[in-house]
Design an enzyme around this catalytic site. Sequence first.
Site, short mmCIF file in Angstrom:
data_model
loop_
_atom_site.label_atom_id
_atom_site.label_comp_id
_atom_site.label_asym_id
_atom_site.label_seq_id
_atom_site.Cartn_x
_atom_site.Cartn_y
_atom_site.Cartn_z
N HIS A 19 0.81 -1.22 0.00
CA HIS A 19 0.00 0.00 0.00
C HIS A 19 0.85 1.27 0.00
CE1 HIS A 19 -3.43 -2.73 1.60
NE2 HIS A 19 -3.36 -2.73 0.28
N HIS A 42 -7.50 -7.99 -8.26
CA HIS A 42 -7.89 -8.77 -7.07
C HIS A 42 -8.09 -7.77 -5.94
CE1 HIS A 42 -5.88 -11.65 -9.69
NE2 HIS A 42 -6.44 -12.63 -9.01
N SER A 101 -6.62 -2.00 -0.87
CA SER A 101 -6.07 -1.27 -2.01
C SER A 101 -7.11 -0.38 -2.73
CB SER A 101 -5.40 -2.23 -3.00
OG SER A 101 -6.26 -3.30 -3.35
N GLU A 119 -13.38 -8.49 -7.95
CA GLU A 119 -13.31 -9.33 -6.75
C GLU A 119 -14.28 -10.49 -6.92
OE1 GLU A 119 -11.43 -9.80 -4.00
OE2 GLU A 119 -12.81 -11.47 -3.68
N ASP A 144 -13.65 -12.77 -12.64
CA ASP A 144 -12.22 -13.12 -12.63
C ASP A 144 -11.36 -11.94 -13.13
OD1 ASP A 144 -9.73 -14.19 -12.97
OD2 ASP A 144 -10.39 -15.94 -14.12
N GLY A 145 -10.53 -11.42 -12.26
CA GLY A 145 -9.69 -10.27 -12.62
C GLY A 145 -8.56 -10.63 -13.57
N ASP A 165 -2.84 -8.46 -7.52
CA ASP A 165 -2.59 -8.85 -6.13
C ASP A 165 -3.36 -10.12 -5.76
OD1 ASP A 165 -1.90 -8.82 -3.44
OD2 ASP A 165 -3.40 -7.33 -2.91
#
Length: 281
Positions: A19, A42, A101, A119, A144-145, A165
């Site tokens: 971060h 994510h 994030s 997400e 699905d990212g 991530d």
Amino acid sequence: MLSYRHSFHAGNFADVLKHLTLQRILNYLTQKSKPLVYVDSHAGAGGYQLTSAEAQKTAEYQQGIGRLWQRDDLPELLAEYCQLVMQFNNQQPQLRRYPGSPWIAAQCLREQDKLFLHELHPKDSQTLTELFRKDRRCKVIAADGFKGSLGFFPPTSRRGLLLIDPSYEIKDDYQKVVTLISEAHKRFATGCIALWYPVVDRYRINQLEKQLQDSGIQNIQLFELGQRHDNNHFGMTSSGMIVVNPPWTLKADLESTLPWLSHELGMTGEGYYRSEQLVAE
Ligand SMILES: C[S@@+](CC[C@H](N)C(=O)[O-])C[C@H]1O[C@@H](n2cnc3c(N)ncnc32)[C@H](O)[C@@H]1O
């Protein structure tokens, strides 16, 4: 089946590096007024209660943000990051919540910018949707990212950041992140891409570095913060960020905090950091 929940890990030493890096990148990218697109592959839940049973079970935050919270001797850029965490705690003296994030990005971004947040976990995507219900800049995508992120590149403004991530609970993720970086870079060669990785098995990270070095992509930097020396007994011993097309200020920014952080968050005599140009410009 998704078993990973970030609520067990929120605010740990890995989140601190992730971060802080995110804040430094966006701090630089928002200096130009052109709109920016932020894509989180994510995203997690957007924020976490540190008083929850999950967070208390592992209490990982106590070895991360808990060690920095309200100290008055923080390096300047770390103090700026802690300021964001304080804002998420409504400036209350007790550390009760930790931002994810998407929330950190939303604070750093401006009216003209957009956030696309993937997400997959139904509960976390719902929490995320509620968190940003009134923020018209944000779109939460419960999909699905690894697949969805590519659809946002290149942005029309040609300015953007992709944060990758994943939880790495499926070993395929180590390969999928390389594919996503390569595909995103093909579509948007000047875009900034930031990847988080855990060091649980050093061999996997050596392979990841090698694949990126051989990918043909230029200008890649790597930053790692270690709590312990590599070993097979403690799970994640360190974690890092790999950044494609980093702001030219990023290395110096992180080097102004990493020595201090590795001393304060590392086990006695074991804390370390890396700051490397993995592939030349
Ligand atoms: C490490 S956490 C994200 C933390 C968040 N980026 C932060 O810094 O606050 C990884 C998240 O990815 C989600 N996830 C797992 N596989 C996914 C996928 N294929 N697409 C989108 N989300 C996924 C998990 O449910 C989990 O919430």
